[in-house]
Design an enzyme around this catalytic site. Sequence first.
Site, PDB file in Angstrom:
ATOM      1  N   ASP A  18      33.935  52.232  43.808  1.00  0.00           N
ATOM      2  CA  ASP A  18      34.160  51.370  44.967  1.00  0.00           C
ATOM      3  C   ASP A  18      32.987  51.441  45.943  1.00  0.00           C
ATOM      4  O   ASP A  18      32.327  52.474  46.059  1.00  0.00           O
ATOM      5  CB  ASP A  18      35.448  51.819  45.674  1.00  0.00           C
ATOM      6  CG  ASP A  18      35.973  50.769  46.625  1.00  0.00           C
ATOM      7  OD1 ASP A  18      35.567  49.597  46.518  1.00  0.00           O
ATOM      8  OD2 ASP A  18      36.786  51.120  47.493  1.00  0.00           O
ATOM      9  N   ASN A  66      40.968  41.503  40.968  1.00  0.00           N
ATOM     10  CA  ASN A  66      39.636  41.063  41.401  1.00  0.00           C
ATOM     11  C   ASN A  66      39.383  39.572  41.202  1.00  0.00           C
ATOM     12  O   ASN A  66      38.406  39.029  41.738  1.00  0.00           O
ATOM     13  CB  ASN A  66      38.544  41.858  40.683  1.00  0.00           C
ATOM     14  CG  ASN A  66      38.391  43.277  41.191  1.00  0.00           C
ATOM     15  OD1 ASN A  66      37.899  44.150  40.483  1.00  0.00           O
ATOM     16  ND2 ASN A  66      38.846  43.538  42.416  1.00  0.00           N
ATOM     17  N   TRP A  67      40.259  38.898  40.455  1.00  0.00           N
ATOM     18  CA  TRP A  67      40.119  37.444  40.303  1.00  0.00           C
ATOM     19  C   TRP A  67      40.310  36.728  41.647  1.00  0.00           C
ATOM     20  O   TRP A  67      39.922  35.563  41.788  1.00  0.00           O
ATOM     21  CB  TRP A  67      41.141  36.916  39.298  1.00  0.00           C
ATOM     22  CG  TRP A  67      40.952  37.416  37.897  1.00  0.00           C
ATOM     23  CD1 TRP A  67      41.717  38.357  37.258  1.00  0.00           C
ATOM     24  CD2 TRP A  67      39.944  37.012  36.954  1.00  0.00           C
ATOM     25  NE1 TRP A  67      41.239  38.573  35.992  1.00  0.00           N
ATOM     26  CE2 TRP A  67      40.164  37.759  35.771  1.00  0.00           C
ATOM     27  CE3 TRP A  67      38.890  36.096  36.999  1.00  0.00           C
ATOM     28  CZ2 TRP A  67      39.352  37.603  34.637  1.00  0.00           C
ATOM     29  CZ3 TRP A  67      38.081  35.953  35.878  1.00  0.00           C
ATOM     30  CH2 TRP A  67      38.316  36.698  34.709  1.00  0.00           C
ATOM     31  N   SER A 194      44.688  52.090  43.530  1.00  0.00           N
ATOM     32  CA  SER A 194      44.461  50.680  43.205  1.00  0.00           C
ATOM     33  C   SER A 194      44.848  50.303  41.780  1.00  0.00           C
ATOM     34  O   SER A 194      44.095  49.630  41.077  1.00  0.00           O
ATOM     35  CB  SER A 194      42.992  50.314  43.473  1.00  0.00           C
ATOM     36  OG  SER A 194      42.705  50.403  44.851  1.00  0.00           O
TER      37      SER A 194
END
Length: 241
Positions: A18, A66-67, A194
């Site tokens: 990240d 993440n799309w 996450s």
Amino acid sequence: MAAEPLAAGPRHVAIIMDGNGRWAQQRGRPRLFGHHAGAKRVREIVEACPDLGVKYVTIFAFSTENWKRTQTEVAGLMSLFRRYIQKEARDMKEEGVRVRFIGDRVKLDKALVKLMDELEEFTSECDRVNLTIAINYGGRDEVARATKRLAEDVAAGKLDPESIDEETLPKYLDTCLLPDPDLVIRTSGEARISNFLLWQSAYAEYEFIETLWPDFTAEIFAGIVSSYAGRDRRFGGVKNG
């Protein structure tokens, strides 16, 4: 001279990489600049693994969530994945790195999936380090897909429902050929997992650090791996004494 592998160190380290976007923004650059810097950092960490006794390393490259990012960033990441595979394939094989991919490939570009399949086959006989790359991966999605396959086997009479226990589902997970992670590292100061390796990390040790991924060096990695050796892992039990 190569360092001696740590006797009590983690065998499998999983990393939530990240902070690429923030790293780039701090330098007045677009987010994709940070992703390119982060991709370069992967090689250094993988190369450090053998001397640290780390046999397996799993990296979180792109999540099912993440799309939701901008079309420009998503397209840039997919292009980066394709170029990374093409650029690094031969070096990874020469370094003895076996590459696997986990995640749902259905939504991915067919050209990318072809490259992924080819890299898995190309490195299939390597065994110095096992690098697993999670692309379009989500822990909940993985468990849902695994449960569906398990249910299909029950319906087909291949699996007795009475025989199902906590050892059954892992055989249907994307990571069925991998040991569970001993240590999960997340960079950039965020203290959450996450949706990463939810089932597999039930008893993993966690390390949340402030360093942004493009600044995560082999020296920092070695320090975390070294400190892991001093942790007392009881897996829910109590040691005598």
